[in-house]
Design an enzyme around this catalytic site. Structure first.
Site, PDB file in Angstrom:
ATOM      1  N   TRP A  98       9.253   2.954  -6.453  1.00 15.15           N
ATOM      2  CA  TRP A  98      10.548   2.906  -5.777  1.00 15.15           C
ATOM      3  C   TRP A  98      11.596   3.767  -6.474  1.00 15.15           C
ATOM      4  O   TRP A  98      12.594   4.146  -5.852  1.00 15.15           O
ATOM      5  CB  TRP A  98      11.033   1.461  -5.657  1.00 15.15           C
ATOM      6  CG  TRP A  98      10.697   0.851  -4.339  1.00 15.15           C
ATOM      7  CD1 TRP A  98       9.691  -0.027  -4.060  1.00 15.15           C
ATOM      8  CD2 TRP A  98      11.368   1.074  -3.084  1.00 15.15           C
ATOM      9  NE1 TRP A  98       9.691  -0.366  -2.728  1.00 15.15           N
ATOM     10  CE2 TRP A  98      10.712   0.300  -2.110  1.00 15.15           C
ATOM     11  CE3 TRP A  98      12.454   1.862  -2.696  1.00 15.15           C
ATOM     12  CZ2 TRP A  98      11.101   0.280  -0.774  1.00 15.15           C
ATOM     13  CZ3 TRP A  98      12.853   1.847  -1.369  1.00 15.15           C
ATOM     14  CH2 TRP A  98      12.175   1.063  -0.421  1.00 15.15           C
ATOM     15  N   HIS A 110      -1.215   3.114 -11.594  1.00 15.32           N
ATOM     16  CA  HIS A 110       0.046   3.238 -10.864  1.00 15.32           C
ATOM     17  C   HIS A 110       1.234   3.369 -11.810  1.00 15.32           C
ATOM     18  O   HIS A 110       2.111   4.219 -11.610  1.00 15.32           O
ATOM     19  CB  HIS A 110       0.225   2.027  -9.949  1.00 15.32           C
ATOM     20  CG  HIS A 110       1.500   2.023  -9.184  1.00 15.32           C
ATOM     21  ND1 HIS A 110       1.800   2.984  -8.237  1.00 15.32           N
ATOM     22  CD2 HIS A 110       2.574   1.194  -9.225  1.00 15.32           C
ATOM     23  CE1 HIS A 110       3.000   2.740  -7.723  1.00 15.32           C
ATOM     24  NE2 HIS A 110       3.487   1.662  -8.315  1.00 15.32           N
TER      25      HIS A 110
END
Length: 299
Positions: A126, A280
């Protein structure tokens, strides 16, 4: 802005590993008055390039602890804020208080308050979905990009892996953030896992982490799609800065295919650095990434 908020007790952040940085706070951002925002601000306050490090879901500025020392060693300034709902920043209690523009407008207000110039946007997850929409509004402030495992929200489906994650969060309102980080990043120590879990003593602190998956623009009618499309056009046609991309190759959702698609959108983006073991949260392999980025930028 009058919202029902909670504030994580300071003692939750005692004895953080590899985290010597004093907290800084702003409690009067325009549009967010009465909420306290936390940020790291280290290095020279003027005359140096700025590395603006933006975290994602469900992490906080602590995610950058392996990169910050490398940037500081090079004489740069590092600014790393926590989004509202995360880290040491205040946390609105109601899930509905969080939206794409709630977060994006906060970042714009922060950037303007801090008067940041000569900025390298450092982003992942994000941090990129939001951060990659900022330079088009401030093209004279951003000169460099260091981008990792993220995307621009343009209303396209994100795939079954992401859909499963979104469903899990929607159905697990008190999910264990530390355990999630441990599963996705097995190299973490118990102290590091505790640091990721520190902001969230109970479910009332987790509205922000619950909301982010639901806000990812996977449908063309979702909030922020127009902003994402405009940002994609900016990166393709108008970006004149330097870029460096690193990919955590073990990321099942925002790994090589997603990042190569993003690379094709970023004007003059060179071939990426591939972090073979990186997942990630590739900042956990971040020292090497930071050193390679500085070399690429000749800093």
């Amino acid at each position: 802005m009058t919202l029902d908020i909670v504030r994580t007790p300071d003692d939750r952040f005692a004895d953080l590993p590899d985290w010597p940085y004093e907290p800084n706070y702003i409690d009067d951002l325009p549009g967010y008055e009465g909420m306290r925002m936390h940020y790291v601000d280290e290095g020279p306050k003027s005359g140096a390039p700025v590395f603006l490090c933006l975290h994602g879901e469900p992490s906080w500025a602590f995610l950058y602890r392996k990169m910050i020392p490398v940037f500081l060693e090079a004489g740069a300034r590092v600014v790393a804020p926590d989004f509202f709902g995360f880290g040491r920043s205040d946390k609105p209690v109601a899930d509905a208080d969080y939206s794409f523009h709630f977060h994006r407008n906060m970042l714009k207000a922060f950037l303007e308050r801090m008067k940041l110039e000569d900025v390298c946007l450092v982003c992942q997850d994000w941090g990129g979905l939001l951060g990659l929409t900022l330079p088009m509004d401030y093209p004279d402030r951003f000169t460099r990009l260091l981008v990792m495992n993220t995307a621009i929200g343009t209303g396209r489906p994100a795939g079954e892996g992401f859909n499963a994650w979104r469903d899990y969060v929607a159905n697990t309102p008190d999910f264990n953030v530390g355990e999630l980080m441990k599963r996705s990043t097995p190299i973490l120590t118990e102290a590091e896992i505790a640091a990721y879990d520190a902001p969230f003593p109970g479910p009332e602190y987790k509205a922000g982490v619950r909301r982010f998956p639901a806000l990812v623009q996977t449908d063309p009618d979702m909030e922020g799609v127009d902003t994402g499309l405009a940002a994609a056009k900016f990166w393709k046609d108008d970006w004149n800065g330097e870029s460096f991309m690193a990919i955590g190759m073990q990321d099942p959702v925002l790994g090589p295919p997603a990042m190569q698609a993003l690379r094709r959108l970023i004007r003059n983006c060179p071939d990426p650095m591939e972090v073979a073991d990186g997942g990630h949260f590739v900042q956990e392999w971040g020292e090497e990434i930071a050193r390679n980025a500085l070399k690429h930028f000749n800093l």
